[in-house]
Motif scaffolding. Structure first.
Motif, PDB file in Angstrom:
ATOM      1  N   ILE A  27      20.583  84.758 -26.720  1.00 14.13           N
ATOM      2  CA  ILE A  27      20.607  84.181 -25.428  1.00 14.13           C
ATOM      3  C   ILE A  27      21.932  84.257 -24.523  1.00 14.13           C
ATOM      4  O   ILE A  27      22.794  83.725 -25.483  1.00 14.13           O
ATOM      5  N   ALA A  28      21.936  84.734 -23.533  1.00 10.79           N
ATOM      6  CA  ALA A  28      23.407  84.516 -23.078  1.00 10.79           C
ATOM      7  C   ALA A  28      23.236  83.696 -21.453  1.00 10.79           C
ATOM      8  O   ALA A  28      22.294  83.551 -21.047  1.00 10.79           O
ATOM      9  N   THR A  29      24.398  83.204 -21.307  1.00 16.15           N
ATOM     10  CA  THR A  29      24.508  82.551 -20.087  1.00 16.15           C
ATOM     11  C   THR A  29      25.502  83.336 -18.946  1.00 16.15           C
ATOM     12  O   THR A  29      26.468  83.497 -19.447  1.00 16.15           O
ATOM     13  N   GLU A  35      22.739  80.685 -15.471  1.00 14.45           N
ATOM     14  CA  GLU A  35      21.254  81.037 -15.959  1.00 14.45           C
ATOM     15  C   GLU A  35      21.351  81.556 -17.474  1.00 14.45           C
ATOM     16  O   GLU A  35      21.994  82.479 -17.561  1.00 14.45           O
ATOM     17  N   ALA A  36      20.337  81.082 -18.412  1.00 12.67           N
ATOM     18  CA  ALA A  36      20.231  81.629 -19.537  1.00 12.67           C
ATOM     19  C   ALA A  36      19.295  82.808 -19.575  1.00 12.67           C
ATOM     20  O   ALA A  36      18.247  82.736 -18.585  1.00 12.67           O
ATOM     21  N   HIS A  37      19.597  83.807 -20.146  1.00 11.99           N
ATOM     22  CA  HIS A  37      18.996  85.120 -20.035  1.00 11.99           C
ATOM     23  C   HIS A  37      19.016  85.877 -21.280  1.00 11.99           C
ATOM     24  O   HIS A  37      20.068  85.652 -22.058  1.00 11.99           O
ATOM     25  N   LEU A  38      18.433  86.982 -21.455  1.00 10.16           N
ATOM     26  CA  LEU A  38      18.329  87.864 -22.923  1.00 10.16           C
ATOM     27  C   LEU A  38      19.476  88.755 -22.487  1.00 10.16           C
ATOM     28  O   LEU A  38      19.867  89.128 -21.411  1.00 10.16           O
ATOM     29  N   TYR A  39      20.412  88.956 -23.433  1.00 10.85           N
ATOM     30  CA  TYR A  39      21.440  90.193 -23.338  1.00 10.85           C
ATOM     31  C   TYR A  39      20.682  91.500 -22.839  1.00 10.85           C
ATOM     32  O   TYR A  39      19.614  91.877 -23.283  1.00 10.85           O
ATOM     33  N   HIS A  45      16.869  84.898 -10.206  1.00  9.68           N
ATOM     34  CA  HIS A  45      17.567  83.341  -9.997  1.00  9.68           C
ATOM     35  C   HIS A  45      17.501  83.350  -8.574  1.00  9.68           C
ATOM     36  O   HIS A  45      18.280  83.759  -7.819  1.00  9.68           O
ATOM     37  N   GLU A  46      16.559  82.347  -8.025  1.00 11.69           N
ATOM     38  CA  GLU A  46      16.700  82.123  -6.796  1.00 11.69           C
ATOM     39  C   GLU A  46      16.472  83.352  -5.693  1.00 11.69           C
ATOM     40  O   GLU A  46      17.184  83.544  -4.688  1.00 11.69           O
ATOM     41  N   GLY A  47      15.336  84.107  -6.262  1.00  8.02           N
ATOM     42  CA  GLY A  47      15.030  85.188  -5.146  1.00  8.02           C
ATOM     43  C   GLY A  47      15.810  86.505  -5.246  1.00  8.02           C
ATOM     44  O   GLY A  47      15.780  87.445  -4.485  1.00  8.02           O
ATOM     45  N   LYS A  48      16.829  86.220  -6.180  1.00  4.51           N
ATOM     46  CA  LYS A  48      17.855  87.471  -6.404  1.00  4.51           C
ATOM     47  C   LYS A  48      17.856  88.019  -7.748  1.00  4.51           C
ATOM     48  O   LYS A  48      17.599  87.173  -8.711  1.00  4.51           O
ATOM     49  N   MET A  49      17.809  89.296  -7.951  1.00  2.00           N
ATOM     50  CA  MET A  49      17.706  89.822  -9.476  1.00  2.00           C
ATOM     51  C   MET A  49      19.204  90.038  -9.759  1.00  2.00           C
ATOM     52  O   MET A  49      19.877  90.855  -9.103  1.00  2.00           O
TER      53      MET A  49
END
Length: 65
Positions: A27-29, A35-39, A45-49
């Motif tokens: 998991i990366a931040t 936001e925590a997400h996969l590498y 996040h809030e309507g944006k990729m």
């Protein structure tokens, strides 16, 4: 079709299967959103990729166009 000549015991079978393990995903931040997400994966996040800290897709822009 091949058939075993002798029954393989549960112990012997389980010894063979000891190397099959579930791996924990890394998991990366994000430094921008926190936001925590996969590498190596984009995430919403809030309507944006986001990908690598930059906005890739914005839902508002797509909806207006």
């Amino acid at each position: 079709m091949a058939h075993p000549k002798r029954k393989i015991s549960k112990t012997r079978r389980d010894k063979r299967r000891t190397h099959y393990k579930a791996s924990v995903p890394q998991i990366a931040t994000c430094p921008v959103t926190g936001e925590a997400h996969l590498y190596h994966r984009a995430y919403w996040h809030e309507g944006k990729m986001y990908y690598r800290g930059q906005v890739v897709i914005d839902k508002q822009e797509v909806a207006e166009a």
